[in-house]
Design a protein around this motif. Structure first.
Motif, PDB file in Angstrom:
ATOM      1  N   GLN A 181     -57.242  80.607  16.549  1.00  0.00           N
ATOM      2  CA  GLN A 181     -58.134  81.751  16.729  1.00  0.00           C
ATOM      3  C   GLN A 181     -58.621  81.937  18.163  1.00  0.00           C
ATOM      4  O   GLN A 181     -58.950  83.058  18.557  1.00  0.00           O
ATOM      5  CB  GLN A 181     -59.365  81.604  15.817  1.00  0.00           C
ATOM      6  N   HIS A 182     -58.688  80.837  18.930  1.00  0.00           N
ATOM      7  CA  HIS A 182     -59.330  80.907  20.236  1.00  0.00           C
ATOM      8  C   HIS A 182     -58.542  80.152  21.299  1.00  0.00           C
ATOM      9  O   HIS A 182     -57.732  79.281  20.994  1.00  0.00           O
ATOM     10  CB  HIS A 182     -60.749  80.316  20.184  1.00  0.00           C
ATOM     11  N   VAL A 183     -58.833  80.504  22.546  1.00  0.00           N
ATOM     12  CA  VAL A 183     -58.452  79.682  23.694  1.00  0.00           C
ATOM     13  C   VAL A 183     -59.749  79.300  24.394  1.00  0.00           C
ATOM     14  O   VAL A 183     -60.607  80.158  24.645  1.00  0.00           O
ATOM     15  CB  VAL A 183     -57.520  80.445  24.666  1.00  0.00           C
ATOM     16  N   ILE A 184     -59.901  77.996  24.663  1.00  0.00           N
ATOM     17  CA  ILE A 184     -61.104  77.512  25.342  1.00  0.00           C
ATOM     18  C   ILE A 184     -60.698  76.963  26.704  1.00  0.00           C
ATOM     19  O   ILE A 184     -59.734  76.205  26.823  1.00  0.00           O
ATOM     20  CB  ILE A 184     -61.822  76.418  24.518  1.00  0.00           C
ATOM     21  N   ILE A 185     -61.420  77.400  27.733  1.00  0.00           N
ATOM     22  CA  ILE A 185     -61.174  76.940  29.099  1.00  0.00           C
ATOM     23  C   ILE A 185     -62.421  76.197  29.560  1.00  0.00           C
ATOM     24  O   ILE A 185     -63.509  76.773  29.616  1.00  0.00           O
ATOM     25  CB  ILE A 185     -60.862  78.120  30.037  1.00  0.00           C
ATOM     26  N   ARG A 186     -62.257  74.910  29.851  1.00  0.00           N
ATOM     27  CA  ARG A 186     -63.382  74.106  30.335  1.00  0.00           C
ATOM     28  C   ARG A 186     -63.202  73.828  31.827  1.00  0.00           C
ATOM     29  O   ARG A 186     -62.126  73.411  32.267  1.00  0.00           O
ATOM     30  CB  ARG A 186     -63.469  72.774  29.590  1.00  0.00           C
ATOM     31  N   VAL A 187     -64.247  74.068  32.599  1.00  0.00           N
ATOM     32  CA  VAL A 187     -64.252  73.784  34.038  1.00  0.00           C
ATOM     33  C   VAL A 187     -65.278  72.687  34.280  1.00  0.00           C
ATOM     34  O   VAL A 187     -66.466  72.856  33.982  1.00  0.00           O
ATOM     35  CB  VAL A 187     -64.597  75.036  34.865  1.00  0.00           C
ATOM     36  N   SER A 188     -64.814  71.530  34.786  1.00  0.00           N
ATOM     37  CA  SER A 188     -65.690  70.372  35.015  1.00  0.00           C
ATOM     38  C   SER A 188     -65.693  70.006  36.492  1.00  0.00           C
ATOM     39  O   SER A 188     -64.634  69.946  37.124  1.00  0.00           O
ATOM     40  CB  SER A 188     -65.212  69.161  34.207  1.00  0.00           C
ATOM     41  N   ASP A 189     -66.879  69.752  37.040  1.00  0.00           N
ATOM     42  CA  ASP A 189     -66.967  69.340  38.441  1.00  0.00           C
ATOM     43  C   ASP A 189     -67.946  68.185  38.581  1.00  0.00           C
ATOM     44  O   ASP A 189     -68.687  67.858  37.646  1.00  0.00           O
ATOM     45  CB  ASP A 189     -67.387  70.518  39.335  1.00  0.00           C
ATOM     46  N   GLN A 190     -67.914  67.568  39.746  1.00  0.00           N
ATOM     47  CA  GLN A 190     -68.856  66.502  40.102  1.00  0.00           C
ATOM     48  C   GLN A 190     -69.669  66.960  41.306  1.00  0.00           C
ATOM     49  O   GLN A 190     -69.738  66.291  42.331  1.00  0.00           O
ATOM     50  CB  GLN A 190     -68.106  65.202  40.386  1.00  0.00           C
ATOM     51  N   GLY A 191     -70.289  68.143  41.145  1.00  0.00           N
ATOM     52  CA  GLY A 191     -71.051  68.745  42.237  1.00  0.00           C
ATOM     53  C   GLY A 191     -72.542  68.493  42.178  1.00  0.00           C
ATOM     54  O   GLY A 191     -73.314  69.164  42.869  1.00  0.00           O
ATOM     55  N   GLY A 192     -72.964  67.530  41.353  1.00  0.00           N
ATOM     56  CA  GLY A 192     -74.376  67.169  41.346  1.00  0.00           C
ATOM     57  C   GLY A 192     -75.211  67.846  40.277  1.00  0.00           C
ATOM     58  O   GLY A 192     -76.389  67.535  40.113  1.00  0.00           O
ATOM     59  N   GLY A 193     -74.636  68.784  39.542  1.00  0.00           N
ATOM     60  CA  GLY A 193     -75.386  69.453  38.487  1.00  0.00           C
ATOM     61  C   GLY A 193     -76.264  70.582  39.013  1.00  0.00           C
ATOM     62  O   GLY A 193     -76.319  70.857  40.218  1.00  0.00           O
ATOM     63  N   ILE A 194     -76.961  71.241  38.104  1.00  0.00           N
ATOM     64  CA  ILE A 194     -77.832  72.365  38.452  1.00  0.00           C
ATOM     65  C   ILE A 194     -79.226  71.834  38.793  1.00  0.00           C
ATOM     66  O   ILE A 194     -79.802  71.063  38.006  1.00  0.00           O
ATOM     67  CB  ILE A 194     -77.948  73.354  37.267  1.00  0.00           C
ATOM     68  N   PRO A 195     -79.801  72.215  39.938  1.00  0.00           N
ATOM     69  CA  PRO A 195     -81.163  71.774  40.260  1.00  0.00           C
ATOM     70  C   PRO A 195     -82.153  72.174  39.169  1.00  0.00           C
ATOM     71  O   PRO A 195     -82.030  73.247  38.563  1.00  0.00           O
ATOM     72  CB  PRO A 195     -81.465  72.512  41.573  1.00  0.00           C
ATOM     73  N   ARG A 196     -83.133  71.307  38.949  1.00  0.00           N
ATOM     74  CA  ARG A 196     -84.079  71.523  37.852  1.00  0.00           C
ATOM     75  C   ARG A 196     -84.844  72.831  38.002  1.00  0.00           C
ATOM     76  O   ARG A 196     -85.140  73.513  37.019  1.00  0.00           O
ATOM     77  CB  ARG A 196     -85.052  70.344  37.796  1.00  0.00           C
ATOM     78  N   ASP A 197     -85.179  73.227  39.229  1.00  0.00           N
ATOM     79  CA  ASP A 197     -85.962  74.455  39.412  1.00  0.00           C
ATOM     80  C   ASP A 197     -85.123  75.710  39.211  1.00  0.00           C
ATOM     81  O   ASP A 197     -85.668  76.810  39.074  1.00  0.00           O
ATOM     82  CB  ASP A 197     -86.611  74.478  40.797  1.00  0.00           C
TER      83      ASP A 197
ATOM     84  N   PHE B 158     -67.894  75.969  29.493  1.00  0.00           N
ATOM     85  CA  PHE B 158     -66.926  76.255  28.442  1.00  0.00           C
ATOM     86  C   PHE B 158     -66.815  77.764  28.228  1.00  0.00           C
ATOM     87  O   PHE B 158     -67.792  78.416  27.863  1.00  0.00           O
ATOM     88  CB  PHE B 158     -67.343  75.587  27.124  1.00  0.00           C
ATOM     89  N   LEU B 159     -65.623  78.301  28.472  1.00  0.00           N
ATOM     90  CA  LEU B 159     -65.342  79.715  28.222  1.00  0.00           C
ATOM     91  C   LEU B 159     -64.461  79.814  26.983  1.00  0.00           C
ATOM     92  O   LEU B 159     -63.364  79.260  26.955  1.00  0.00           O
ATOM     93  CB  LEU B 159     -64.627  80.340  29.426  1.00  0.00           C
ATOM     94  N   GLN B 160     -64.953  80.501  25.953  1.00  0.00           N
ATOM     95  CA  GLN B 160     -64.170  80.697  24.727  1.00  0.00           C
ATOM     96  C   GLN B 160     -63.710  82.145  24.640  1.00  0.00           C
ATOM     97  O   GLN B 160     -64.510  83.060  24.815  1.00  0.00           O
ATOM     98  CB  GLN B 160     -65.004  80.343  23.494  1.00  0.00           C
ATOM     99  N   ILE B 161     -62.415  82.319  24.370  1.00  0.00           N
ATOM    100  CA  ILE B 161     -61.802  83.647  24.326  1.00  0.00           C
ATOM    101  C   ILE B 161     -61.139  83.852  22.970  1.00  0.00           C
ATOM    102  O   ILE B 161     -60.459  82.950  22.465  1.00  0.00           O
ATOM    103  CB  ILE B 161     -60.748  83.786  25.450  1.00  0.00           C
ATOM    104  N   SER B 162     -61.329  85.019  22.389  1.00  0.00           N
ATOM    105  CA  SER B 162     -60.656  85.349  21.136  1.00  0.00           C
ATOM    106  C   SER B 162     -59.166  85.541  21.422  1.00  0.00           C
ATOM    107  O   SER B 162     -58.779  86.370  22.244  1.00  0.00           O
ATOM    108  CB  SER B 162     -61.246  86.619  20.524  1.00  0.00           C
ATOM    109  N   LYS B 163     -58.331  84.758  20.743  1.00  0.00           N
ATOM    110  CA  LYS B 163     -56.900  84.729  21.067  1.00  0.00           C
ATOM    111  C   LYS B 163     -56.123  85.930  20.532  1.00  0.00           C
ATOM    112  O   LYS B 163     -55.108  86.328  21.103  1.00  0.00           O
ATOM    113  CB  LYS B 163     -56.296  83.439  20.505  1.00  0.00           C
ATOM    114  N   LEU B 164     -56.587  86.524  19.450  1.00  0.00           N
ATOM    115  CA  LEU B 164     -55.798  87.541  18.753  1.00  0.00           C
ATOM    116  C   LEU B 164     -56.062  88.961  19.245  1.00  0.00           C
ATOM    117  O   LEU B 164     -55.299  89.874  18.942  1.00  0.00           O
ATOM    118  CB  LEU B 164     -56.067  87.463  17.244  1.00  0.00           C
ATOM    119  N   GLY B 165     -57.153  89.165  19.983  1.00  0.00           N
ATOM    120  CA  GLY B 165     -57.449  90.507  20.475  1.00  0.00           C
ATOM    121  C   GLY B 165     -57.887  91.475  19.403  1.00  0.00           C
ATOM    122  O   GLY B 165     -57.859  92.690  19.611  1.00  0.00           O
TER     123      GLY B 165
END
Length: 464
Positions: free
Chosen positions: A334-350, A442-449
């Motif tokens: 049903q879906h295609v999932i694209i995960r993008v992972s980095d080691q850039g320190g995360g999002i600042p708390r503020d 995580f980007l989830q895309i409907s595969k069937l359109g």
């Protein structure tokens, strides 16, 4: 009886509009009193400015008539099936769908803006967007039924003109929302912004799809009624988006941007693609490229700037390897999932509380300055290209490079706008941050359109 009923409804709407107008003036006057220094001159609202647009603000019956209509959502599959065997009759049917759908969708957003607090609608940027919308509504509602190819060609010129004029809408809305941050509940501002941007995407999709079909029909190689192959575009819909190819293409563009921004001697992370390399699905390619481009851009910037901070603190050496950005592709029925992972320190708390919001709280001032450098924004990866290369399309669609945005200029709109794009075709975008380490998106895309476009079909705050 029908006339009396219509008059009664119009009377109710006018009464409620006047009540809201009066309430808005009270809010505005209260805000003036609080904002102005007690010993200084009082801030005054220019009534001449509001009156210059008064004919566009009256709840006239012609707008009521269009607001009473429902938008008719479509799916990618419908766009594909309809355009696959293109004939003159189908092209004219498409023109008449667009002819009635555009003013309907615009009318609901005009009504939404009319229901905003008075102090918000008097904002210069919001008011200019309102004028653009009303002018477009007025132009499209007057287009007569399309009966011939010549009628369609004239209609396409009107669409072209409006698409070009509305390239300023996103930065104007962005500035308006930031400027009105203290005048309205941020959640309501975000709700309004998400609704109006999703509607903008929907109108550009159907308009650009029709222009692309018209372009195809007039192409010297095209034979009316002939079926297009599965490897081609049908209008703006790419029948087989290969996830790996899109990530590679976007990664190359983002690497060029980063090299331009940080200089030739700065080490950049590699973008490593894993998982189901053959995953395919139908999609509007420019939408997908924008989302992937923004995610990769955020990750590359985070990794490079964390490295620079670590080197400055003596926690790393310039010669140390830079951690990869990992992109994982996962295909299900049903879906295609694209995960993008980095080691850039995360999002600042503020930053976290404002991550998905268009109103950025204490960060608004800097973003306002940045948005001031972006007069036009199509919200595509194409406008980020370092060499500002042009795409050979006359109508200034989503693939046109019309922005002068510097490659490393932060606008605070990338993630929230990417999520609007992702959710438009019933997908999703989610982010998990590990502070001090990195981010997974995580980007989830409907595969069937086969999912309808997700849009608000009615004015969200319709008076009746």
């Amino acid at each position: 009886m029908l006339l009396q009923s219509r008059n009664h409804v119009a009377s109710i709407r006018l009464t409620r509009f006047c009540h809201r107008y009066a309430a808005g003036q009270t809010i505005f006057q209260s805000w003036q009193h609080q904002a102005a220094p007690s010993s200084g001159p009082q801030l005054r609202f220019s009534h001449s400015h509001s009156h210059s647009h008064s004919h566009k603000w009256r709840p006239v019956s012609v707008l009521d008539d269009w607001v009473a209509k429902e938008a008719r959502p479509i799916s990618l599959r419908q766009l594909m099936v309809f355009g696959r065997a293109l004939t003159e009759s189908r092209l004219i049917t498409s023109a008449n769908y667009v002819r009635t759908e555009l003013p309907t969708r615009i009318a609901h957003r005009i009504r939404d803006m009319q229901q905003l607090p008075y102090v918000v609608v008097t904002n210069k940027n919001i008011n200019e967007v309102y004028d653009l919308y009303y002018d477009a509504f007025d132009a499209f509602r007057k287009v007569k039924e399309i009966k011939t190819l010549e009628d369609n060609d004239r209609f396409c010129k009107t669409i072209n003109k409006m698409l070009q004029a509305h390239l300023s809408v996103i930065p104007k809305l962005g500035r308006g929302i930031l400027e009105c941050g203290g005048l309205m509940d941020p959640k309501e501002l975000d709700k309004f912004m998400n609704t109006i941007l999703r509607s903008r995407i929907s109108r550009r999709v159907i308009a650009e799809q029709h222009l692309a079909l018209t372009e195809t029909f007039h192409a010297p190689w095209f034979s009316p009624g002939a079926k297009l192959s599965d490897t081609e575009f049908i209008g703006e819909v790419f029948l087989k988006c290969v996830a790996k190819d899109v990530v590679e293409r976007c990664g190359k563009t983002i690497t060029e941007i980063a090299r331009h921004a940080y200089g030739p001697h700065v080490k950049l992370p590699n973008i490593k693609i894993e998982g189901h390399h053959e995953a395919t699905f139908p999609y509007i390619l420019s939408h997908l490229e924008y989302i992937i481009g923004e995610l990769l851009r955020n990750s590359v910037q985070a990794v490079v700037e964390k490295r620079q901070r670590d080197v400055a603190k003596g926690l790393a050496k310039e010669t140390d390897p830079v951690p990869d950005i990992e992109v994982t592709l996962c295909e299900s029925p049903q879906h295609v999932i694209i995960r993008v992972s980095d080691q850039g320190g995360g999002i600042p708390r503020d930053v976290m509380p404002y991550l998905w919001s268009f109103s950025k709280g204490p960060h608004s001032k800097k973003l306002l300055q940045n948005l001031g450098q972006v007069p036009q924004m199509a919200a595509t990866i194409e406008e980020l290209r370092v060499n500002q290369e042009k795409v050979d399309r006359s109508y200034g669609n989503s693939l046109a490079t019309l922005s002068k945005r510097p490659p490393n200029l932060r606008l605070g709109m990338g993630l929230p706008l990417s999520r609007v794009y992702a959710e438009y075709w019933a997908g999703s975008l989610a982010l998990h941050s590990l502070e001090g380490y990195g981010v997974d998106v995580f980007l989830q895309i409907s595969k069937l359109g086969n999912k309808n476009e997700q849009l608000t079909t009615r004015a969200t705050m319709d008076a009746v």
